[in-house]
Design an enzyme around this catalytic site. Structure first.
Site, PDB file in Angstrom:
ATOM      1  N   PHE A   1       0.867  -1.186   0.000  1.00 25.14           N
ATOM      2  CA  PHE A   1       0.000   0.000   0.000  1.00 25.14           C
ATOM      3  C   PHE A   1       0.898   1.229   0.000  1.00 25.14           C
ATOM      4  CE2 PHE A   1      -2.308   3.515   1.851  1.00 25.14           C
ATOM      5  CZ  PHE A   1      -3.523   3.447   1.199  1.00 25.14           C
TER       6      PHE A   1
ATOM      7  N   ASP B   1       9.405   2.783   1.417  1.00 16.20           N
ATOM      8  CA  ASP B   1       8.242   3.528   1.897  1.00 16.20           C
ATOM      9  C   ASP B   1       8.147   3.325   3.406  1.00 16.20           C
ATOM     10  OD1 ASP B   1       5.705   4.315   2.730  1.00 16.20           O
ATOM     11  OD2 ASP B   1       4.699   3.583   0.936  1.00 16.20           O
TER      12      ASP B   1
ATOM     13  N   LYS C   1       2.992  10.482   8.221  1.00 18.76           N
ATOM     14  CA  LYS C   1       2.315  10.016   9.429  1.00 18.76           C
ATOM     15  C   LYS C   1       2.942  10.559  10.709  1.00 18.76           C
ATOM     16  CE  LYS C   1      -0.070   5.939   7.604  1.00 18.76           C
ATOM     17  NZ  LYS C   1      -1.443   6.434   7.842  1.00 18.76           N
TER      18      LYS C   1
END
Length: 414
Positions: free
Chosen positions: A159, A244, A271
């Site tokens: 993702f 990532d 985040k």
């Protein structure tokens, strides 16, 4: 001071809504907001530390941290003070200018990532934007006229975001298919399979994108051996390696970056970097890679905003000064050991304070609902799997309240 200029006056409508009950607020939400997230489970009105409260006065232990975002919990005094102070000094300047906070955060990220000389940072507003920037950068690795590099390799169950570029790297078909055609020439290979990686990466591959721990797939960790192999394979083929670390970075796993000590060509962050304030970053390692994007090739209006960068500096400062990395490692190990002892749980995995546990029966969504009713915020990544990503400041005493409740929650979910 007139009502129009009073600090609370600017939020009159929101203040009026705050006096309403959750059901009425949810109804107004459904009438006014686009339903891409469905109906919200609760309407939250305030937070403190590891707890939040809803519009009906109910308290919840936040074991999801805004999906690994609220690094320092809610309403952290230092983070609040730093953001307020910076906003009162300089809020936004556009990318025609820089600010001391932007420069300081870039330098700090290069320091904690052990970046070699010549490395650079590009700031964004989110993780998907950081991955967009990385994808654009890797598109510049075009190869030669005789052997053009037209392929990008990603991993099954990955993702990387929801914008079109980042979505083209994301594995789940139900996310991608409604928005086809997407940027093409992306292939997915099994995660963790070194031989599959070796067979897939040749002189036609521009880049390989890897999450060191696949969070949306249920917190599935890739071994350091695999990351090292990816580094060796991509270097040999002339492909760029992108890690990532949007979900796994900034101390979530008990070290600043889950992929360390393996150094990629590009790393993306977001985040937890801002502790709740929107910010993302792309770190480009090594002078040879920073030349792929030149003036005019990419941009952002809000990326590197001085307020967001001040938030990032406050987060890193707190992690270092309060020795949170050690706390995260010890607390995470203890939590997983405790979960593994509970009946009804078939598997536990994760690192630091990114944890998943599998239920023996396919009732994870019902477990989430029962947990919310009992005062705990958790997340289901599939029918069997519960994900936990609490603030890095959470205590064992707080986690023990959840562990004690798990048997009852399982009974309620059946």
């Amino acid at each position: 001071m007139s009502q129009e200029l009073h600090p609370n006056g600017a939020l009159n409508q929101a203040n009026e809504l705050s006096s309403m009950h959750g059901a009425e607020l949810t109804e107004r939400y459904n009438k006014s907001l686009l339903g891409v997230f469905g109906t919200p489970s609760r309407v939250l009105v305030r937070g403190a530390g590891c707890h939040v409260w809803d519009a009906d006065g109910n308290r919840y232990l936040d074991l999801l941290g805004g999906i690994a975002v609220n690094t320092l919990g809610h309403a952290n005094p230092l983070l609040t003070s730093v953001i307020t102070s910076q906003l009162a000094t300089l809020g936004h300047v556009s990318n025609f200018f820089s600010t001391p906070t932007q420069i300081a955060l870039a330098e700090k990220l290069l320091e904690i990532s052990a970046a070699p000389a010549g490395s650079k940072v590009f700031f964004t507003n989110s993780g998907t934007e950081a991955n967009e920037a990385a994808l654009k950068l890797t598109r510049r690795n075009v190869g030669t006229e005789q052997t053009p590099r037209t392929k990008v390799i990603a991993l099954e169950h990955s993702f990387h975001g929801r914008t079109l570029g980042a979505l083209s790297l994301t594995y789940k078909h139900k996310y991608r298919e409604p928005f086809a055609p997407l940027p093409d020439n992306v292939s997915w290979i099994p995660a963790g399979d070194i031989q599959a990686l070796r067979e897939a990466v040749d002189e036609t591959v521009a880049a390989v994108f890897i999450e060191p721990i696949q969070g949306e797939a249920g917190v599935r960790e890739l071994e350091t051996e695999y990351l090292r192999a990816a580094r060796e394979i991509t270097q040999a083929a002339g492909a760029l390696l992108v890690f990532d670390e949007v979900q796994t970075g900034m101390g979530r796993t008990g070290q600043f970056f889950a992929s360390a000590p393996v150094l990629p060509d590009v790393m993306t962050l977001a985040k937890g970097l801002g502790g709740g304030f929107p910010i993302g970053a792309m770190i480009v390692f090594g002078e040879e890679n920073t030349s792929w994007l030149t003036p005019g090739d990419h941009g952002t209006t809000f990326g590197g905003n001085p307020v967001a960068c001040a938030a990032g500096l406050a987060v890193i400062h707190t992690i270092e000064n309060e020795k949170l990395l050690e706390h995260v490692r010890e607390t995470g190990d203890w939590l997983r050991a405790a979960l593994a002892e509970l009946d009804g749980i078939s598997a536990v995995r994760g690192r630091g304070l990114l944890t998943a546990f599998e239920l023996q029966t396919a009732v994870a969504p019902k477990f989430v609902s029962a947990a919310l009713d009992a005062g705990f915020i958790v997340n289901a990544t599939d029918e069997h799997t519960i994900r936990l990503a609490p603030p890095l400041i959470i205590t064992r005493e707080q986690l023990e309240t959840f562990l004690a409740a798990v048997p009852q929650l399982l009974t309620a979910a059946v």
